[in-house]
Design a protein around this motif. Structure first.
Motif, short mmCIF file in Angstrom:
data_model
loop_
_atom_site.label_atom_id
_atom_site.label_comp_id
_atom_site.label_asym_id
_atom_site.label_seq_id
_atom_site.Cartn_x
_atom_site.Cartn_y
_atom_site.Cartn_z
N PRO A 66 34.40 6.11 11.55
CA PRO A 66 34.40 6.54 12.80
C PRO A 66 35.67 7.17 13.51
CG PRO A 66 33.17 4.65 12.71
CD PRO A 66 33.86 4.96 11.39
N MET A 67 37.05 6.66 12.78
CA MET A 67 38.07 7.19 13.33
C MET A 67 39.05 8.08 12.26
SD MET A 67 40.04 3.82 15.09
CE MET A 67 39.62 2.58 13.50
N GLY A 68 38.02 8.63 11.56
CA GLY A 68 38.52 9.62 10.33
C GLY A 68 38.88 8.89 8.97
N VAL A 69 38.28 9.78 7.98
CA VAL A 69 38.46 9.46 6.68
C VAL A 69 39.83 9.01 6.19
CG1 VAL A 69 37.97 9.85 4.29
CG2 VAL A 69 36.57 10.79 6.03
N PRO A 70 40.13 7.74 5.71
CA PRO A 70 41.50 7.16 5.42
C PRO A 70 41.66 7.76 4.14
CG PRO A 70 39.86 5.40 5.07
CD PRO A 70 39.10 6.51 5.83
N GLU A 71 43.09 7.87 3.71
CA GLU A 71 43.52 8.55 2.74
C GLU A 71 42.75 7.90 1.26
OE1 GLU A 71 45.48 11.12 0.23
OE2 GLU A 71 45.64 11.29 2.36
N GLU A 72 42.78 6.60 1.48
CA GLU A 72 42.31 5.69 0.41
C GLU A 72 40.76 5.83 0.13
OE1 GLU A 72 42.63 2.94 3.89
OE2 GLU A 72 43.69 4.57 3.07
N ALA A 73 40.02 6.51 1.18
CA ALA A 73 38.64 6.60 0.86
C ALA A 73 38.34 8.08 0.28
CB ALA A 73 37.91 6.37 2.27
N LEU A 74 39.41 9.00 0.26
CA LEU A 74 39.02 10.34 -0.25
C LEU A 74 38.82 10.22 -1.71
CD1 LEU A 74 41.97 12.19 1.50
CD2 LEU A 74 39.40 12.27 2.00
N SER A 75 37.85 10.82 -2.20
CA SER A 75 37.44 11.02 -3.55
C SER A 75 38.42 11.68 -4.51
CB SER A 75 35.91 11.57 -3.69
OG SER A 75 36.09 12.92 -3.45
N GLY A 76 39.12 12.55 -4.27
CA GLY A 76 39.90 13.23 -4.87
C GLY A 76 39.48 14.39 -5.47
N LYS A 77 38.11 14.45 -5.51
CA LYS A 77 37.18 15.62 -5.94
C LYS A 77 37.36 16.91 -5.21
CE LYS A 77 33.88 12.59 -8.06
NZ LYS A 77 32.51 12.02 -8.15
N PRO A 78 37.33 18.07 -5.65
CA PRO A 78 37.36 19.25 -5.00
C PRO A 78 36.16 19.12 -4.01
CG PRO A 78 37.39 19.73 -7.30
CD PRO A 78 36.96 18.40 -7.13
N VAL A 79 36.61 19.70 -2.65
CA VAL A 79 35.61 19.84 -1.51
C VAL A 79 34.34 20.74 -1.86
CG1 VAL A 79 35.13 20.19 0.95
CG2 VAL A 79 37.28 19.01 0.00
#
Length: 270
Positions: free
Chosen positions: A245-258
């Motif tokens: 709800p407050m935006g995807v935090p850095e640690e939750a990003l998959s690192g895969k290409p969008v």
């Protein structure tokens, strides 16, 4: 260009902005359907005087789209854009004349970007920016957690923040196959849904008066609260709950290409 040397555009620049907006508006209309919702802005206009417009960032087209939204709402936005835009031999001179503000990340002049934006706001301009600081890396195009620059600028100047949600812009211009996508879009124009929120008094959220700057923890809290409003608008346009709800935090990003997969009609329903 040193951001601190920003000067208010004159009449010629205003005419150039109107011409560029008309030209780009025609191009955008040929490759997309820009649909604006003004639920929280009944008079269909942005506030007069200094105002900060923030938007989520999913596409290279977002700057043009946000500028066009600003024009529809009665203001010519002075967008904060990466320094690379200003180094372009073709685009650079134009955006300088339009009063856009370079953001020189990772340099000694980076702080000057906020100084230039504050100068623009001090003379009553409308400044547009993307608080995430980059195109989202989230695979499903949800907004990332914001940086704190927009909130610091709002506290410093007292300008209200107006959140603008853009959904579907990645279908206009993706990360790859740009020319082919634009050609296809002339036949199957993707919908870009836009929602404009009510102005947010950031100083009130921070509990400070003119001339006061809260501590970093308060700034971070307020930045998350402002971003939560923007994320909720994106979620409403998509017709689904935001995973963060407050935006995807850095640690939750998959690192895969969008991916540039098309959102379903349900997710784009207003």
């Amino acid at each position: 260009m040193d951001p601190s040397t920003w000067q208010r555009p004159g009449l010629r620049a205003a005419l150039l902005y109107a011409f560029a907006a008309g030209l780009l508006g025609t191009v955008v209309s040929a490759v997309s359907r820009l649909e604006l919702t003004r639920r929280a802005v009944p008079d269909a206009a942005l506030p007069d005087g200094p105002v900060i417009v923030v938007a989520n960032h999913t596409s290279f087209a977002d700057g043009i789209l946000l500028a066009l939204v600003g024009r529809r709402l009665g203001r010519s936005l002075r967008l904060m854009a990466t320094g690379g835009v200003f180094r372009s031999g073709l685009v650079g001179p134009v955006v300088r004349r339009l009063g856009f503000i370079p953001v020189l990340r990772g340099t000694g002049s980076a702080a000057g970007s906020l100084d230039a934006a504050a100068t623009a706001l001090s003379v009553g301009e409308a400044v547009g920016l993307f608080p995430e600081g980059r195109i989202t890396r989230d695979a499903d195009h949800w907004p990332e957690r914001s940086k704190t620059g927009a909130v610091r600028l709002a506290i410093r100047t007292g300008a209200p923040v107006v959140p603008v949600a853009l959904v579907g812009a990645q279908q206009v211009v993706g990360r790859t196959g740009i020319v082919g996508r634009l050609l296809r879009n002339t036949v199957l124009r993707p919908r870009v849904a836009v929602a404009v929120g009510a102005p947010i008094d950031v100083r009130r959220l921070a509990g400070v008066a003119d001339g006061q700057m809260p501590d970093d923890a308060t700034v971070r809290r307020v930045a998350d609260e402002v971003m939560a409003v923007l994320v909720s608008q994106v979620a409403e346009l998509r017709g689904e709950a935001a995973p963060h709800p407050m935006g995807v935090p850095e640690e939750a990003l998959s690192g895969k290409p969008v991916s540039d997969k098309r959102l379903s009609d349900k997710r784009l329903s207003a």
